[in-house]
Design an enzyme around this catalytic site. Structure first.
Site, PDB file in Angstrom:
ATOM      1  N   ARG A 128       0.792  -1.428   0.075  1.00 60.63           N
ATOM      2  CA  ARG A 128       0.185  -0.064  -0.012  1.00 60.63           C
ATOM      3  C   ARG A 128       1.043   1.252  -0.060  1.00 60.63           C
ATOM      4  NH1 ARG A 128      -2.910  -3.519   3.554  1.00 60.63           N
ATOM      5  NH2 ARG A 128      -4.944  -3.703   2.509  1.00 60.63           N
ATOM      6  N   LYS A 150       1.645  11.162 -11.465  1.00 62.36           N
ATOM      7  CA  LYS A 150       0.930  10.022 -12.444  1.00 62.36           C
ATOM      8  C   LYS A 150       1.486   8.834 -12.758  1.00 62.36           C
ATOM      9  CE  LYS A 150      -1.860  12.796 -15.291  1.00 62.36           C
ATOM     10  NZ  LYS A 150      -2.330  12.982 -16.643  1.00 62.36           N
ATOM     11  N   GLU A 192       7.354  17.168 -26.076  1.00 62.39           N
ATOM     12  CA  GLU A 192       6.833  17.484 -24.319  1.00 62.39           C
ATOM     13  C   GLU A 192       7.710  18.737 -23.781  1.00 62.39           C
ATOM     14  OE1 GLU A 192       4.659  15.726 -23.444  1.00 62.39           O
ATOM     15  OE2 GLU A 192       4.374  13.830 -23.519  1.00 62.39           O
ATOM     16  N   LYS A 234       5.288  22.466 -15.027  1.00 64.05           N
ATOM     17  CA  LYS A 234       4.076  21.887 -14.838  1.00 64.05           C
ATOM     18  C   LYS A 234       4.206  21.615 -13.151  1.00 64.05           C
ATOM     19  CE  LYS A 234       3.361  16.847 -15.061  1.00 64.05           C
ATOM     20  NZ  LYS A 234       3.481  15.395 -16.012  1.00 64.05           N
ATOM     21  N   GLU A 244      -5.693  16.172 -11.400  1.00 69.36           N
ATOM     22  CA  GLU A 244      -6.281  16.961 -13.034  1.00 69.36           C
ATOM     23  C   GLU A 244      -8.303  16.255 -12.509  1.00 69.36           C
ATOM     24  OE1 GLU A 244      -4.526  14.776 -16.737  1.00 69.36           O
ATOM     25  OE2 GLU A 244      -6.038  13.019 -16.873  1.00 69.36           O
ATOM     26  N   ARG A 248      -4.888  20.499 -14.419  1.00 69.20           N
ATOM     27  CA  ARG A 248      -4.314  19.444 -15.147  1.00 69.20           C
ATOM     28  C   ARG A 248      -4.142  18.676 -16.287  1.00 69.20           C
ATOM     29  NH1 ARG A 248      -0.415  15.369 -11.160  1.00 69.20           N
ATOM     30  NH2 ARG A 248       0.524  14.558 -12.745  1.00 69.20           N
ATOM     31  N   ASN A 252      -2.397  17.354 -21.003  1.00 72.35           N
ATOM     32  CA  ASN A 252      -2.410  16.305 -22.030  1.00 72.35           C
ATOM     33  C   ASN A 252      -2.489  16.927 -23.758  1.00 72.35           C
ATOM     34  OD1 ASN A 252      -2.672  14.090 -20.447  1.00 72.35           O
ATOM     35  ND2 ASN A 252      -4.002  14.875 -19.783  1.00 72.35           N
ATOM     36  N   HIS A 255      -2.121  14.084 -26.332  1.00 71.44           N
ATOM     37  CA  HIS A 255      -2.104  13.387 -26.072  1.00 71.44           C
ATOM     38  C   HIS A 255      -3.633  12.652 -26.246  1.00 71.44           C
ATOM     39  CE1 HIS A 255       0.845  14.649 -23.778  1.00 71.44           C
ATOM     40  NE2 HIS A 255       1.606  14.408 -23.446  1.00 71.44           N
ATOM     41  N   HIS A 259      -2.376   9.030 -28.267  1.00 72.42           N
ATOM     42  CA  HIS A 259      -2.898   7.849 -27.169  1.00 72.42           C
ATOM     43  C   HIS A 259      -3.297   6.989 -28.132  1.00 72.42           C
ATOM     44  CE1 HIS A 259      -2.167   9.525 -22.838  1.00 72.42           C
ATOM     45  NE2 HIS A 259      -1.028   9.104 -23.330  1.00 72.42           N
ATOM     46  N   HIS A 272       5.933   7.563 -27.797  1.00 68.43           N
ATOM     47  CA  HIS A 272       4.978   7.826 -27.522  1.00 68.43           C
ATOM     48  C   HIS A 272       5.411   9.968 -27.887  1.00 68.43           C
ATOM     49  CE1 HIS A 272       2.813   9.991 -24.219  1.00 68.43           C
ATOM     50  NE2 HIS A 272       3.463  11.093 -23.777  1.00 68.43           N
TER      51      HIS A 272
END
Length: 367
Positions: A128, A150, A192, A234, A244, A248, A252, A255, A259, A272
């Site tokens: 955890r 993330k 990026e 960022k 997000e 935030r 993306n 993206h 993606h 990517h």
């Protein structure tokens, strides 16, 4: 002319209350004891990497950590986006369990975005939650994926769909590792870097355009400034919206298309950053077609991505396949497609976009 002098060490704070941490950016960082000061005591450190990065840097990393830990283990994951999956994640758990690692064990993610995402997800979920330090070695990871907490693995139906928000204790960006990147990986990272300008800082976009040749030539001072400024932007966004729920999402930009390209072609066919670069060109065109920006904006982003040696034409997956993949995107709501769009220079918004406009954009930019 590129400068050979070493950039000064810089620090960027991430303000998240009791989860706050700092990003350290500079050269020759790992052997500086101050870089590791303040971390909680732990008997064991586990360096998670891949064969390529470990072959270059695992010994140096081990020697840097040796004064601080009684036991240091190295775990190598298969290299590449295609291996950002359950088997790789489970291999971390199996090693931690077989070595008797407890909650005080500290994970060090030494590598690019794939290593950082998987190691981060493992740290978030093993017992955890165990301590994590991100040590990104690619430009893309230093300016983006290692910052903000993330973590995820991919699923065949969608990228980064299984994961958790889990902040590291520290991010250590050793700029020296950028000298060993392939040209393709460097250019993928530039996608990026470019991203931050149109969504948050138009002066930075101007700077990237003016200094792109220096970045491609791996000028240390140019790379140091780019990493620092991207991390500052960022950090500001993540500090305001850690999970997000609103702001935030603008990170993306490009993206949603990107993606879909990665999943549709098969993970690892395009890097990517390559998919994000093409996605930014498509998202810029969407911004124009919806009347948010003049046509010159889309031309500007396309030309900059071309100069950065990024693909600007979308692969032909078929319009319906694109729409199917993008509906799985985390920004979609009730099956409606939503995209990060630019509505003024340095400012972005999240907007729904009709399917027919998406189809027109894909047709315009298809191979």
């Amino acid at each position: 002319m590129p400068s050979s002098s070493l950039p000064a060490t810089r620090h960027v704070p991430i303000a998240l209350g009791d989860r706050s941490y700092r990003i350290t950016i500079g050269s020759r960082l790992w052997h500086d004891p101050a870089v590791w000061e303040g971390l909680p005591s732990a008997a064991a450190a586990v360096i998670v990497s891949n064969p390529t990065v470990a072959g270059l840097y695992a010994t140096e990393m081990h020697n840097s950590l040796a004064p601080h830990f009684d036991r240091i283990l190295l775990l190598e994951l298969p290299d590449g986006e295609a291996h950002k999956d359950w088997p790789s994640l489970n291999s971390i758990f199996e090693r931690l369990l077989s070595e008797g690692c407890d909650r005080r064990t500290m994970l060090f993610a030494l590598g690019g975005g794939v290593v950082g995402d998987i190691a981060g997800f493992a740290a978030a979920t093993y017992m955890r939650g165990i301590p994590l330090v991100q040590v990104p070695t690619t430009l893309l990871a230093q300016v983006d994926s290692s910052v903000g907490g993330k973590t995820a693995i991919n699923h065949a139906l969608g990228k980064n769909m299984i994961g958790a928000f889990y902040q590291p204790l520290r991010v250590v960006c050793n700029l020296d590792t950028l000298s060993t990147l392939s040209d393709r990986e460097l250019c993928a990272g530039l996608a990026e870097v470019i991203k931050y300008g149109p969504i948050a800082d138009i002066e930075f976009l101007d700077w990237v355009e003016a200094n792109l040749d220096a970045l491609l030539a791996r000028d240390p001072q140019a790379l140091a400034f780019a990493v620092q400024r991207c991390c500052e932007i960022k950090a500001s966004i993540v500090s305001s919206d850690e999970r997000e729920s609103g702001l935030r999402a603008i990170l993306n930009f490009g993206h949603t298309f990107g993606h879909a390209i990665e999943a549709g072609l098969g993970y690892g066919q395009w890097l990517h950053g390559e998919a994000v670069g093409c996605g930014m060109v498509l998202a810029s065109e969407l911004s124009v077609r919806l009347g948010l920006m003049p046509a010159e904006f889309a031309t500007r982003i396309r030309r900059l991505c071309e100069r950065a040696r990024l693909p600007v034409r979308a692969p032909d997956l078929g319009d319906e396949r694109y729409l199917e993949l993008m509906r799985i995107d985390k920004k979609s709501e009730d099956g409606a497609l939503r995209f990060v769009l630019v509505d003024s220079l340095g400012h972005a918004v999240l907007r729904p976009v009709p399917d027919d406009v998406v189809r027109e954009t894909l047709m315009f930019h298809r191979h």
